[in-house]
Design an enzyme around this catalytic site. Structure first.
Site, PDB file in Angstrom:
ATOM      1  N   CYS A 113      18.006 -44.753 -46.850  1.00 24.42           N
ATOM      2  CA  CYS A 113      19.123 -45.314 -47.596  1.00 24.42           C
ATOM      3  C   CYS A 113      20.423 -45.151 -46.811  1.00 24.42           C
ATOM      4  O   CYS A 113      20.452 -44.542 -45.745  1.00 24.42           O
ATOM      5  CB  CYS A 113      19.236 -44.590 -48.922  1.00 24.42           C
ATOM      6  SG  CYS A 113      19.678 -42.858 -48.689  1.00 24.42           S
TER       7      CYS A 113
ATOM      8  N   CYS B  58      11.830 -39.685 -51.646  1.00 25.82           N
ATOM      9  CA  CYS B  58      11.981 -41.128 -51.806  1.00 25.82           C
ATOM     10  C   CYS B  58      11.051 -41.929 -50.900  1.00 25.82           C
ATOM     11  O   CYS B  58      10.983 -43.137 -51.006  1.00 25.82           O
ATOM     12  CB  CYS B  58      13.419 -41.525 -51.493  1.00 25.82           C
ATOM     13  SG  CYS B  58      13.837 -41.128 -49.798  1.00 25.82           S
TER      14      CYS B  58
ATOM     15  N   CYS C  29      18.770 -36.757 -48.867  1.00 30.19           N
ATOM     16  CA  CYS C  29      18.890 -37.752 -47.798  1.00 30.19           C
ATOM     17  C   CYS C  29      19.374 -37.086 -46.513  1.00 30.19           C
ATOM     18  O   CYS C  29      18.913 -37.405 -45.419  1.00 30.19           O
ATOM     19  CB  CYS C  29      19.871 -38.844 -48.198  1.00 30.19           C
ATOM     20  SG  CYS C  29      19.549 -39.515 -49.831  1.00 30.19           S
TER      21      CYS C  29
HETATM   22 FE1  FES Z   1      15.742 -41.922 -49.303  1.00 31.53          FE
HETATM   23 FE2  FES Z   1      18.214 -41.285 -49.276  1.00 31.53          FE
HETATM   24  S1  FES Z   1      17.135 -42.229 -50.903  1.00 31.53           S
HETATM   25  S2  FES Z   1      16.783 -40.957 -47.734  1.00 31.53           S
END
Ligand code: FES
Length: 119
Positions: A52, A27, A96
């Site tokens: 996130c 991400c 994550c």
């Molecule tokens: Fe990037 Fe969770 S979506 S660390």
């Protein structure tokens, strides 16, 4: 979930003994982990992330888990342990929790490198 709402150990340690920074290839989020280490034991830990909510929560949990642990014990704390401690994460959020694990490993590596070169 308390760790989402009230993350622990957020911040920086200016004179950290080990700093690890990792990016999440999935991400693009970034995590920075700061460790204070004394006699092979983690005495303080803080983290910063541009990740996130799940990354914040797993890091918060991970920092609590490794506090007061030896470096060897800290390395054994995997993302799975962290996810389990948080009562499981949805699979889509597993990457994550990898951030916290990798940042801890990177910070311990950094500490070891610094210590080898200063001997
Ligand atoms: Fe990037 Fe969770 S979506 S660390």
């Amino acid at each position: 979930m308390d760790h989402f709402m009230n993350p622990r150990n957020v911040g920086e340690i200016p004179d950290a003994d080990g700093i690890g920074q990792v990016g999440n290839p999935v991400c693009g989020d970034i995590m920075k982990m700061y460790l204070k280490i004394k006699d092979n034991v983690i005495t303080d830990v803080k983290f910063k992330t541009f990740g996130c909510g799940a990354a914040v929560a797993t890091s918060s949990m991970a920092t609590e888990l490794i506090m007061g642990k030896t470096l060897e014990e800290a390395l054994e704390i995997s993302n799975k342990t962290v996810a389990e401690a948080l009562n499981g994460l949805p699979p889509i959020k597993m990457h994550c929790s990898n951030l916290a694990e990798q940042a801890i490993k990177a910070a311990i590596d950094d500490y070891k490198k610094k210590n080898e070169s200063s001997k």
